[in-house]
Design a protein around this motif. Structure first.
Motif, PDB file in Angstrom:
ATOM      1  N   GLU A  53      55.688  13.663 -18.306  1.00 33.27           N
ATOM      2  CA  GLU A  53      56.909  13.255 -19.021  1.00 33.27           C
ATOM      3  C   GLU A  53      57.050  11.730 -19.002  1.00 33.27           C
ATOM      4  O   GLU A  53      57.416  11.107 -20.001  1.00 33.27           O
ATOM      5  CB  GLU A  53      58.156  13.871 -18.375  1.00 33.27           C
ATOM      6  N   THR A 100      57.523  21.378 -17.888  1.00 37.43           N
ATOM      7  CA  THR A 100      58.782  20.822 -18.372  1.00 37.43           C
ATOM      8  C   THR A 100      58.663  20.642 -19.889  1.00 37.43           C
ATOM      9  O   THR A 100      57.562  20.670 -20.437  1.00 37.43           O
ATOM     10  CB  THR A 100      59.095  19.480 -17.690  1.00 37.43           C
ATOM     11  N   THR A 116      53.812  17.551 -13.863  1.00 39.66           N
ATOM     12  CA  THR A 116      54.547  17.594 -15.123  1.00 39.66           C
ATOM     13  C   THR A 116      55.542  16.429 -15.244  1.00 39.66           C
ATOM     14  O   THR A 116      55.792  15.923 -16.330  1.00 39.66           O
ATOM     15  CB  THR A 116      55.241  18.980 -15.274  1.00 39.66           C
ATOM     16  N   ASP A 117      56.098  15.978 -14.109  1.00 33.77           N
ATOM     17  CA  ASP A 117      57.000  14.815 -14.124  1.00 33.77           C
ATOM     18  C   ASP A 117      56.255  13.564 -14.585  1.00 33.77           C
ATOM     19  O   ASP A 117      56.788  12.722 -15.314  1.00 33.77           O
ATOM     20  CB  ASP A 117      57.568  14.537 -12.726  1.00 33.77           C
TER      21      ASP A 117
END
Ligand code: PMP
Length: 465
Positions: free
Chosen positions: A132, A158, A128-129
């Motif tokens: 982003e 996120t 998910t990082d």
């Protein structure tokens, strides 16, 4: 004089105490732990041993992370080598020989045309990082903020990744139809290419209609095979259409290969099936060889963000990079992607054969070793033709849950997914043997028979549609 041993005190098994304490102390948001009440203490390859001494075949593989299964010797050796070398384990995003070797190995596996002109950004440790970071990159590069994402998508938990996932309604994300052969949104179920063609036309129409209400987007994000969404492989021709549509309109194409990467679908990267070259690839899970690691790799022309635009303390996990480099090299050298393709096709065929005797198997689909079995309720009256279902019977999540529990009883760990949680998902390690593949299908078949006989339906939590 004979010494008599005191009679052993009957204690509850250790694993029960651990599970009880987990239920008392951990968050209500815990996930896998609810449906898989096991306490792993040892693992090797595809086998996990629980604290209760039971052994399981692991077809979840850390949600598709363990390309080589648990504790593969090359992974352990790579980790030990770093530890024994005295290298620092925490280095922020500084250059190290371990990172250099990882990047070299990763680039050697990527499509040539892409890797020759690519940059890499090490992100925070989770998939998910990286999602982003990809959004931030394309927004900085294009000056636009809107995104295109698909029905049924999953990109992480996120805020931005969640907004691009199927359950969300973020105004900055325009939702487009993802082709679905079994539950075609346009009622063309069975005619996969026709459904995909309509989906592509709708996408073009929305982007070109000045009154569609869709702002000019920075990027389109897609999964070549939707995993959490229920194992939906995108047709190759549709992937090529998406590439054309985005290229012609200067929209960056982000391929989320967090789950499909590293040989899982039968090619090293799933975009290779269609031959497309995306602008950004989001990579995580298997690239860390079972340890947390996430990166984006992207066309160097997009590298227009400012120094520090995407920072973070944990972007230099040396052990993950070493384990990841060893995993990538092993998959490449041993042609495990090809193996995933042939073994996956064999498993798909065996499961499809099973569906002849089980009307509750609505669909069997997948690519390589990413396989889904959608369970349906064939007796829920005549097939209801609805916009979502077409003429397919309604999904049966209660049966899927029962199958998962019966699998566990038979020493098989499987995951559920899909819109309604009615898709039994198989994500075995790419190293599974022919015998293990047969055992998986046999146990699953047996579990399905048992679940069909069980009174699961009466225990079902509510309507499935
Ligand atoms: N993208 C895809 C396609 C995924 O399958 C996942 C995880 N299942 C993610 C992103 C998010 O990864 P993570 O759970 O590591 O944040």
């Amino acid at each position: 004089m004979a010494v008599t041993e005191p009679a052993p005190v009957e204690l509850p098994p250790a694993h029960e105490g651990i599970l009880r304490r987990q239920a008392l102390r951990e968050s209500a948001a815990r996930t896998y732990a609810r449906s898989l009440p096991i306490v792993p203490v040892r693992a090797r390859g595809m086998t996990i041993e629980g604290a209760d001494g039971r052994r399981y075949l692991d077809c979840l593989s850390g949600a598709g992370t363990l390309a080589l299964g648990h504790n593969h010797p090359v992974v352990l050796e790579a980790v030990r080598k770093v530890i024994d070398s005295g290298a620092p384990l925490h280095v922020l995003d500084l250059a190290t020989p371990v990172k250099d070797a990882f990047t070299t190995e990763l680039f050697s596996t990527l499509p040539r045309e892409f890797a020759d002109n690519a940059r890499i950004q090490f992100c925070g440790p989770a998939g998910t990082d990286a999602v982003e970071a990809a959004f931030k990159l394309v927004r900085a590069a294009t000056g636009r903020s809107e995104l295109l994402a698909f029905t049924g998508a999953y990109h992480g938990m996120t805020a931005g990744a969640l907004a691009a996932s199927g359950g969300a309604t973020d105004v900055r994300v325009t939702r487009l139809p993802f082709p679905h052969r079994y539950r075609c949104p346009f009622g063309a179920g069975g005619e996969r290419e026709r459904g995909a063609d309509i989906a592509a036309r709708w996408t073009e129409y929305l982007l070109d209609d000045p009154k569609s209400g869709v702002p000019e987007p920075a990027a389109m994000i897609l999964e070549p095979v939707q995993g959490e969404g229920g194992v939906n492989p995108a047709p190759d021709s549709w992937m090529r259409r998406m590439r054309e549509i985005t290229r012609e309109r200067s929209i960056a194409l982000i391929a989320d290969e967090v789950q499909t990467g590293v040989g899982r679908t039968g090619t090293f990267w799933a975009v290779e099936h269609s031959g497309i070259v995306p602008d950004v690839m989001v990579l995580s899970k298997a690239i860390g060889g079972s340890l947390p690691l996430a990166v984006i790799v992207y066309r160097s022309e997009l590298d227009l963000w400012q120094p520090g635009a995407h920072a973070g303390t944990f972007r230099g996990n040396q052990l993950a990079m070493a384990a990841g480099a060893a995993t990538l090299a092993y998959v490449r050298e041993n042609r495990l992607a090809e193996r995933a393709g042939t073994l996956g096709a064999r498993m798909l065929a065996a499961l499809q054969a099973l569906s002849a005797d089980h009307p509750s198997i609505g669909d069997v689909r997948g690519r390589g070793l990413m396989i889904g079995i959608e369970l349906v309720d064939p007796e829920a009256g005549p097939p209801t033709v609805t916009a979502e279902n077409g003429s397919a019977p309604p999904p049966d999540p209660a049966l899927a849950t029962a199958v998962q529990q019966e699998c566990l009883r038979r020493g098989l760990i499987v995951e559920l997914g899909g819109r309604h949680g009615a898709v039994v998902r198989l994500l075995p390690p790419l190293t599974l043997t022919d015998e293990q593949a047969t055992a998986v299908v046999d146990r699953l078949a047996d579990a399905l028979r048992a679940a069909e006989r069980s009174p699961y339906r009466r225990a079902a939590a509510g309507p499935t549609r």
